[in-house]
Design a protein around this motif. Structure first.
Motif, PDB file in Angstrom:
ATOM      1  N   ASP A   1       0.855  -1.174   0.000  1.00 53.51           N
ATOM      2  CA  ASP A   1       0.000   0.000   0.000  1.00 53.51           C
ATOM      3  C   ASP A   1       0.896   1.231   0.000  1.00 53.51           C
ATOM      4  O   ASP A   1       1.980   1.199   0.588  1.00 53.51           O
ATOM      5  CB  ASP A   1      -0.885  -0.003   1.252  1.00 53.51           C
ATOM      6  CG  ASP A   1      -2.008   1.015   1.165  1.00 53.51           C
ATOM      7  OD1 ASP A   1      -3.093   0.640   0.687  1.00 53.51           O
ATOM      8  OD2 ASP A   1      -1.780   2.177   1.568  1.00 53.51           O
ATOM      9  N   PRO A   2       0.473   2.318  -0.652  1.00 51.99           N
ATOM     10  CA  PRO A   2       1.299   3.528  -0.633  1.00 51.99           C
ATOM     11  C   PRO A   2       1.368   4.209   0.735  1.00 51.99           C
ATOM     12  O   PRO A   2       2.205   5.069   0.957  1.00 51.99           O
ATOM     13  CB  PRO A   2       0.634   4.446  -1.657  1.00 51.99           C
ATOM     14  CG  PRO A   2      -0.676   3.849  -1.987  1.00 51.99           C
ATOM     15  CD  PRO A   2      -0.676   2.434  -1.540  1.00 51.99           C
ATOM     16  N   THR A   3       0.514   3.789   1.677  1.00 51.86           N
ATOM     17  CA  THR A   3       0.517   4.376   3.010  1.00 51.86           C
ATOM     18  C   THR A   3       1.608   3.732   3.861  1.00 51.86           C
ATOM     19  O   THR A   3       1.631   2.512   4.006  1.00 51.86           O
ATOM     20  CB  THR A   3      -0.847   4.148   3.699  1.00 51.86           C
ATOM     21  OG1 THR A   3      -1.881   4.605   2.844  1.00 51.86           O
ATOM     22  CG2 THR A   3      -0.914   4.858   5.045  1.00 51.86           C
ATOM     23  N   PRO A   4       2.518   4.516   4.438  1.00 49.09           N
ATOM     24  CA  PRO A   4       3.548   3.935   5.309  1.00 49.09           C
ATOM     25  C   PRO A   4       2.935   3.283   6.541  1.00 49.09           C
ATOM     26  O   PRO A   4       1.898   3.718   7.041  1.00 49.09           O
ATOM     27  CB  PRO A   4       4.413   5.133   5.720  1.00 49.09           C
ATOM     28  CG  PRO A   4       4.098   6.209   4.739  1.00 49.09           C
ATOM     29  CD  PRO A   4       2.700   5.958   4.269  1.00 49.09           C
ATOM     30  N   GLY A   5       3.577   2.211   7.029  1.00 48.01           N
ATOM     31  CA  GLY A   5       3.148   1.582   8.272  1.00 48.01           C
ATOM     32  C   GLY A   5       2.117   0.489   8.124  1.00 48.01           C
ATOM     33  O   GLY A   5       1.554   0.041   9.124  1.00 48.01           O
ATOM     34  N   VAL A   6       1.842   0.034   6.900  1.00 47.78           N
ATOM     35  CA  VAL A   6       0.852  -1.024   6.708  1.00 47.78           C
ATOM     36  C   VAL A   6       1.384  -2.345   7.272  1.00 47.78           C
ATOM     37  O   VAL A   6       0.665  -3.081   7.937  1.00 47.78           O
ATOM     38  CB  VAL A   6       0.466  -1.166   5.221  1.00 47.78           C
ATOM     39  CG1 VAL A   6      -0.388  -2.397   4.987  1.00 47.78           C
ATOM     40  CG2 VAL A   6      -0.273   0.079   4.761  1.00 47.78           C
ATOM     41  N   THR A   7       2.656  -2.655   7.012  1.00 47.24           N
ATOM     42  CA  THR A   7       3.264  -3.855   7.580  1.00 47.24           C
ATOM     43  C   THR A   7       3.738  -3.514   8.985  1.00 47.24           C
ATOM     44  O   THR A   7       4.598  -2.651   9.164  1.00 47.24           O
ATOM     45  CB  THR A   7       4.459  -4.340   6.725  1.00 47.24           C
ATOM     46  OG1 THR A   7       4.028  -4.552   5.386  1.00 47.24           O
ATOM     47  CG2 THR A   7       5.050  -5.619   7.293  1.00 47.24           C
ATOM     48  N   ARG A   8       3.179  -4.188   9.966  1.00 46.74           N
ATOM     49  CA  ARG A   8       3.558  -3.917  11.357  1.00 46.74           C
ATOM     50  C   ARG A   8       4.296  -5.093  11.963  1.00 46.74           C
ATOM     51  O   ARG A   8       5.261  -4.925  12.687  1.00 46.74           O
ATOM     52  CB  ARG A   8       2.325  -3.584  12.185  1.00 46.74           C
ATOM     53  CG  ARG A   8       1.698  -2.291  11.714  1.00 46.74           C
ATOM     54  CD  ARG A   8       0.500  -1.929  12.514  1.00 46.74           C
ATOM     55  NE  ARG A   8      -0.062  -0.685  11.982  1.00 46.74           N
ATOM     56  CZ  ARG A   8      -1.066  -0.064  12.509  1.00 46.74           C
ATOM     57  NH1 ARG A   8      -1.643  -0.548  13.594  1.00 46.74           N
ATOM     58  NH2 ARG A   8      -1.511   1.050  11.982  1.00 46.74           N
ATOM     59  N   ASP A   9       3.820  -6.294  11.664  1.00 48.34           N
ATOM     60  CA  ASP A   9       4.455  -7.509  12.164  1.00 48.34           C
ATOM     61  C   ASP A   9       5.199  -8.189  11.034  1.00 48.34           C
ATOM     62  O   ASP A   9       4.778  -8.120   9.872  1.00 48.34           O
ATOM     63  CB  ASP A   9       3.404  -8.465  12.729  1.00 48.34           C
ATOM     64  CG  ASP A   9       2.722  -7.895  13.955  1.00 48.34           C
ATOM     65  OD1 ASP A   9       3.437  -7.403  14.844  1.00 48.34           O
ATOM     66  OD2 ASP A   9       1.475  -7.927  14.011  1.00 48.34           O
TER      67      ASP A   9
END
Length: 146
Positions: A39-47
């Protein structure tokens, strides 16, 4: 060492970099899957996201991370800590960089990350040295017990 590494006995290849630099698309491409959300939004991958795959004929455990950030924001800091934890157990680390970023800040950030990794490795070594054979458990090192 992570349980997944013990279970599979495959080399861990960990993908690292700043948030939204392209780690998840690289993970998906290398693993020939769509396990990592992009996704272009930062922080989508957290784990961290893991999958077994083959890289140039070698089976590995590929790991996508949420990214490394110098932000003091609580969520970003926790995501960075999880990424650094993955790096400690890595056999190979792939550092993804954005070629359009200024290099001064980038090298400074990498130096800070390396310092954090060295600190974590020292902690892990200390815990291993303190392992008691009769229980198989790690005892806190003197400086950590306080």
């Amino acid at each position: 060492m992570r349980w997944s590494s013990v279970k599979t006995r495959l080399p861990r290849v960990v993908i690292l970099g700043r948030p939204n630099v392209g780690k998840s698309p690289l993970f998906n491409r290398l693993s020939k899957s769509r396990r990592a959300i992009t996704d272009p939004t930062p922080g989508v991958t957290r784990d961290p996201v893991e999958t077994e795959c083959s890289l140039q004929g070698h089976k590995v455990l590929l790991v996508d991370t949420g990214g490394l950030s110098l932000s003091r924001e609580d969520l970003a800091r926790k995501i960075s800590e999880k990424s650094l934890d993955e790096l400690v157990d890595a056999d190979v680390a792939l550092l993804v960089l954005d070629a359009t970023e200024e290099t001064g800040d980038l090298y400074s950030a990498i130096d800070q990350v390396v310092d954090k990794i060295e600190t974590q490795l020292k902690r892990h070594r200390s815990k291993i040295r303190e392992r008691r054979p009769e229980t198989g458990r790690s005892e806190a090192a003197p400086e950590e017990a306080a």
